[in-house]
Write a protein that holds these residues in place. Structure first.
Motif, PDB file in Angstrom:
ATOM      1  N   LEU A  18      43.932  -1.717  55.448  1.00 23.38           N
ATOM      2  CA  LEU A  18      42.963  -1.100  54.549  1.00 23.38           C
ATOM      3  C   LEU A  18      42.282   0.102  55.192  1.00 23.38           C
ATOM      4  O   LEU A  18      41.878   1.044  54.499  1.00 23.38           O
ATOM      5  CB  LEU A  18      41.903  -2.130  54.141  1.00 23.38           C
ATOM      6  CG  LEU A  18      42.368  -3.287  53.252  1.00 23.38           C
ATOM      7  CD1 LEU A  18      41.210  -4.239  53.000  1.00 23.38           C
ATOM      8  CD2 LEU A  18      42.942  -2.784  51.939  1.00 23.38           C
ATOM      9  N   LEU A  19      42.150   0.082  56.519  1.00 20.14           N
ATOM     10  CA  LEU A  19      41.439   1.154  57.207  1.00 20.14           C
ATOM     11  C   LEU A  19      42.327   2.363  57.512  1.00 20.14           C
ATOM     12  O   LEU A  19      41.812   3.463  57.731  1.00 20.14           O
ATOM     13  CB  LEU A  19      40.845   0.625  58.520  1.00 20.14           C
ATOM     14  CG  LEU A  19      39.685  -0.363  58.371  1.00 20.14           C
ATOM     15  CD1 LEU A  19      39.233  -0.840  59.742  1.00 20.14           C
ATOM     16  CD2 LEU A  19      38.527   0.257  57.605  1.00 20.14           C
ATOM     17  N   VAL A  20      43.650   2.183  57.518  1.00 21.88           N
ATOM     18  CA  VAL A  20      44.549   3.284  57.856  1.00 21.88           C
ATOM     19  C   VAL A  20      44.428   4.455  56.872  1.00 21.88           C
ATOM     20  O   VAL A  20      44.301   5.606  57.303  1.00 21.88           O
ATOM     21  CB  VAL A  20      46.009   2.784  57.945  1.00 21.88           C
ATOM     22  CG1 VAL A  20      46.990   3.960  57.973  1.00 21.88           C
ATOM     23  CG2 VAL A  20      46.196   1.944  59.200  1.00 21.88           C
ATOM     24  N   PRO A  21      44.431   4.240  55.551  1.00 21.18           N
ATOM     25  CA  PRO A  21      44.260   5.381  54.634  1.00 21.18           C
ATOM     26  C   PRO A  21      42.909   6.065  54.804  1.00 21.18           C
ATOM     27  O   PRO A  21      42.811   7.288  54.702  1.00 21.18           O
ATOM     28  CB  PRO A  21      44.385   4.728  53.247  1.00 21.18           C
ATOM     29  CG  PRO A  21      45.198   3.502  53.480  1.00 21.18           C
ATOM     30  CD  PRO A  21      44.751   2.997  54.807  1.00 21.18           C
ATOM     31  N   PHE A  22      41.857   5.289  55.043  1.00 17.49           N
ATOM     32  CA  PHE A  22      40.533   5.857  55.275  1.00 17.49           C
ATOM     33  C   PHE A  22      40.533   6.718  56.530  1.00 17.49           C
ATOM     34  O   PHE A  22      39.904   7.782  56.579  1.00 17.49           O
ATOM     35  CB  PHE A  22      39.508   4.732  55.397  1.00 17.49           C
ATOM     36  CG  PHE A  22      38.120   5.202  55.740  1.00 17.49           C
ATOM     37  CD1 PHE A  22      37.399   5.979  54.847  1.00 17.49           C
ATOM     38  CD2 PHE A  22      37.548   4.868  56.944  1.00 17.49           C
ATOM     39  CE1 PHE A  22      36.120   6.421  55.155  1.00 17.49           C
ATOM     40  CE2 PHE A  22      36.271   5.298  57.267  1.00 17.49           C
ATOM     41  CZ  PHE A  22      35.544   6.072  56.368  1.00 17.49           C
TER      42      PHE A  22
END
Length: 251
Positions: free
Chosen positions: A8-12
């Motif tokens: 979930l944090l990779v695109p952010f």
């Protein structure tokens, strides 16, 4: 669960890295670079609205047994109408600070665009956590990484124009990073409420497509044709082809 959090944090992170470009580009060059990035973003957003949002929305609707074109048409129109109403209301509000109206529109559009993308990543990891045999850790991470790559220019096209208009680099970076914050939040909510959120995904994808189409047609392209008719148009076409290639290569 740790894999889901990382996914979930990779695109952010992709959006944040793109926004951090403002720290390395001189303000004088930011005006020109920001303009061409906005042109390329128009092409990217046009391709994304079709290949990454509308077509998947119809596929998801067909898979769930619904009429494929219904969420695509209704959701798209809802996105256009909401952005048009927001544009009309915000144009009557006095500008605060030095944040331009078009930049506020772009921040809103990117944030809306990131919600269904975050839900898509969340749905993949929800399937992985549920033990589904059709979703692997590698396929879920590949989706997350592909969206992160797409997000790189999105952070930059917000932070660089802000810096060029006189906003401090710190605030410009903040607004760029902020535009991507909706993505991990939407993904986390999808995992928690996957049984309710996943059926609504076609509508959300179409809604984001309409919002992006409005900003592309009414905010980005007019500036391109007025100020950079030749090189700007080439940048738009480059962005469209780049996103089309990425959509095919990254699946």
């Amino acid at each position: 669960m740790s894999e889901a959090i990382k996914g979930l944090l990779v695109p952010f992170l992709g959006t944040s890295i793109g926004a951090a470009a403002v720290l390395f580009v001189k303000r004088g060059k930011a005006v020109r670079l920001g303009g061409y990035l906005a042109d390329a973003a128009a092409g990217i957003m046009a391709a994304t609205s079709v290949f990454s949002l509308l077509l998947p929305a119809m596929e998801e609707a067909e898979r769930s047994g619904a009429i494929p074109w219904m969420p695509a048409v209704i959701g798209f129109l809802a996105g256009v109408v909401l952005l048009a109403l927001w544009d009309r209301v915000s144009s009557r509000i006095e500008r605060t600070g030095r944040v331009a109206h078009s930049t506020r529109m772009l921040v809103l559009s990117v944030s809306l665009h990131n919600i269904p993308e975050g839900m898509a990543v969340g749905a993949a990891y929800a399937g992985l956590l549920s033990g589904s045999t059709t979703v692997t850790a590698m396929s879920a991470f590949a989706l997350s990484l592909g969206i992160a790559l797409q997000n790189l220019p999105e952070g930059a096209i917000i932070s660089l124009p802000l810096s060029a208009s006189g906003v401090s680099k710190g605030k410009s970076l903040f607004y760029g990073v902020l535009s991507g914050a909706s993505e991990p939040i939407a993904g986390a909510l999808t995992i928690l409420l996957s049984q309710f959120a996943v059926p609504a995904l076609p509508w959300l994808l179409s809604f984001a497509a309409g919002a992006m189409a409005y900003v592309t047609g009414f905010e980005l392209l007019p500036d391109t044709l007025l100020n950079r008719p030749r090189l700007g148009t080439l940048a738009v076409l480059f962005g469209f082809l780049l996103m089309t290639a990425m959509d095919v290569l990254l699946g």
